[in-house]
Design an enzyme around this catalytic site. Structure first.
Site, mmCIF file in Angstrom:
data_model
loop_
_atom_site.group_PDB
_atom_site.id
_atom_site.type_symbol
_atom_site.label_atom_id
_atom_site.label_comp_id
_atom_site.label_asym_id
_atom_site.label_seq_id
_atom_site.Cartn_x
_atom_site.Cartn_y
_atom_site.Cartn_z
ATOM 1 N N LYS A 15 0.843 -1.206 0.000
ATOM 2 C CA LYS A 15 0.000 0.000 0.000
ATOM 3 C C LYS A 15 0.877 1.254 0.000
ATOM 4 O O LYS A 15 0.634 2.205 -0.744
ATOM 5 C CB LYS A 15 -0.925 -0.013 1.223
ATOM 6 C CG LYS A 15 -2.002 -1.088 1.131
ATOM 7 C CD LYS A 15 -2.731 -1.308 2.443
ATOM 8 C CE LYS A 15 -3.644 -2.522 2.357
ATOM 9 N NZ LYS A 15 -4.314 -2.860 3.612
ATOM 10 N N GLN B 147 -3.994 -1.184 9.867
ATOM 11 C CA GLN B 147 -3.979 -2.541 9.303
ATOM 12 C C GLN B 147 -4.522 -3.548 10.317
ATOM 13 O O GLN B 147 -4.060 -3.608 11.459
ATOM 14 C CB GLN B 147 -2.536 -2.914 8.889
ATOM 15 C CG GLN B 147 -2.428 -4.241 8.191
ATOM 16 C CD GLN B 147 -3.125 -4.269 6.818
ATOM 17 O OE1 GLN B 147 -3.042 -3.318 6.051
ATOM 18 N NE2 GLN B 147 -3.832 -5.350 6.520
ATOM 19 N N ASP C 129 -10.664 2.866 4.396
ATOM 20 C CA ASP C 129 -10.883 1.420 4.357
ATOM 21 C C ASP C 129 -12.381 1.109 4.297
ATOM 22 O O ASP C 129 -12.777 -0.009 3.967
ATOM 23 C CB ASP C 129 -10.310 0.773 5.637
ATOM 24 C CG ASP C 129 -9.049 -0.032 5.348
ATOM 25 O OD1 ASP C 129 -8.831 -0.376 4.169
ATOM 26 O OD2 ASP C 129 -8.302 -0.311 6.294
#
Ligand code: NAD
Length: 298
Positions: free
Chosen positions: A54, A98, A121
Site C-alpha cells: 500500500k 492494518q 478502508d
C-alpha cells in the site's frame, strides 16, 4: 473454450494511471497531495507485506504518505491518541489501521475512533450504513468489494437481474459486496444470496450463480462441479498453501480450483493477480476522493 481471465493487475494499473493524473490536478489546484497514514501494529508478516504494498503504491502516485510502525506491546490508549492526532491533521485525508490488531486491543473501538470522513478502508459503521442505504456514494466503500464491483463494471458483466451468490458474510467482503450488488442502480440490480457456514446446501446455491463471489478463506471450498457453465467467478480467497523454496515466497491459492474451474466457467479471477491488486487500487481511489472532498474539489 477456457474462461476469460479477469486480470486484476491490468485493470488496477489502468485505475492507478487515472489516479496519477487526478493527483497531478489536485496538486496543481491546491498545492497539496492526498495524504494517507498507514498504521501497522506488531509483527504479523502478512500484514507487514500488505502495508508495504500500500505504501509503495501511495508513493508511486505522489501521495503524502506517513507510515507508522508500532511495536506489539502498543496499548489501545496509545493507538487512540495517534488516531485522534491524525483525525485532526488537515494534511491527512485517509487513515488506515492494518487489521488484525494484536490481542488485547479492541479492534471495533479502534475502527470506530477513525473519523468516518477519513475512513478510506470503509470499515466504520457509518460508512457500512451508507453503503447499504445508497451504495456508498456519499461515504467510503470497503476496498475489496469496491474492487470486485470495478472488475465487473470494467469487464462489462451484466448484473441486472443476475443471480449473484456470495460465499462468506464478513463485514469487509461478503456483506458489503452483497449490499452493493443488490442496490437498485444501473451498475447493480442483481438478485443476491449470501451463503456462510450455516448454509445447508452450498453446492445448490453455487450451481445457480451467474456471478459467484467466493470469500471464505478455505482453499478448494467450491468444487468445479458446483459451477454453472459460463458463469463469472470472483475468487477473493487468499490462502497460503506452501512455500516456494527458490524464492522464499508463499504459494497462494484461492477458494476455487482455478485450473479446473477455468474449463467450465466463462470468466474467472486468478489468485494472485485478481482481486488483490484491485483492493489496493481502490484504497488509493478512496484516498484521492477523500482528498478532493477535504480540499473542496468535490
Ligand atoms: P472471514 O474469515 O472474516 O470470513 C469468512 C467467511 O466465509 C465467513 O463469513 C464464513 O461464514 C464463510 N465460510 C467459511 N467457511 C465456510 C464454509 N465451509 N462454507 C460456507 N461458508 C464458509 O474472511 P474475510 O476477511 O472475508 O476473507 C475471506 C478470504 O478472502 C480470506 O482468504 C482472505 O484472505 C481473503 N481476502 C482477500 C482480500 C484481497 O484483497 N484479495 C481482501 C480481504 C480478504
Amino acid at each position: 473454450m477456457p474462461a476469460k481471465i479477469l486480470d486484476g493487475t491490468a485493470i488496477s494499473r489502468q485505475i492507478l494511471d487515472e489516479l496519477r493524473a487526478e493527483v497531478g490536478e489536485i496538486v496543481k489546484k491546491t498545492g497539496k497531495a492526498p495524504g494517507l497514514v498507514t498504521i501497522l501494529v506488531g509483527n504479523n508478516p502478512a500484514s507487514a507485506s500488505y502495508v508495504a504494498s500500500k505504501v509503495k503504491t501511495a508513493e508511486s502516485l505522489g501521495f503524502h504518505e506517513v507510515q507508522i510502525n508500532l511495536p506489539e506491546e502498543t496499548t489501545e490508549a496509545e493507538l487512540h491518541a495517534l488516531i485522534e492526532k491524525y483525525n485532526e491533521d488537515d494534511d491527512v485525508h485517509g487513515i488506515l489501521v492494518q487489521l488484525p490488531l494484536p490481542k488485547g486491543i479492541n479492534e471495533k473501538a479502534i475502527v470506530n475512533a477513525i473519523d468516518p470522513d477519513k475512513d478510506v478502508d470503509g470499515f466504520h459503521p457509518l460508512n457500512l450504513g451508507k453503503l447499504l442505504a445508497s451504495g456508498g456514494k456519499d461515504g467510503f466503500v470497503p476496498c475489496t468489494p469496491a474492487g470486485i464491483k470495478e472488475i465487473l463494471r470494467r469487464t462489462g458483466v451484466n448484473l441486472d437481474g443476475a443471480e449473484v451468490v456470495v460465499v462468506g458474510r464478513s463485514n469487509i467482503v461478503g456483506k458489503p459486496i452483497a449490499g452493493l450488488l443488490a442496490q437498485k442502480d444501473d451498475t447493480a440490480n442483481a438478485t443476491v444470496t449470501i451463503t456462510h457456514t450455516g448454509t445447508k446446501d452450498l453446492a445448490f446455491h453455487c450451481r445457480r450463480a451467474d456471478v459467484l463471489v467466493v470469500a471464505a478463506g478455505v482453499p478448494g471450498l467450491v468444487k468445479p462441479e458446483w459451477l454453472k457453465p459460463g458463469a463469472c467467478v470472483i475468487d477473493v480467497g487468499v490462502n497460503r498453501i506452501g512455500m516456494n523454496e527458490k524464492t522464499g515466497k508463499a504459494i497462494l491459492s484461492g477458494d476455487v480450483d482455478f485450473a479446473r474451474a477455468r474449463e467450465i466457467v466463462g470468466m474467472i479471477t486468478p489468485v494472485p493477480g485478481g482481486v488483490g491488486p484491485m483492493t489496493i487500487a481502490m484504497l488509493m481511489k478512496n484516498t484521492v476522493r477523500s482528498a478532493k472532498r477535504h480540499l473542496g474539489l468535490e
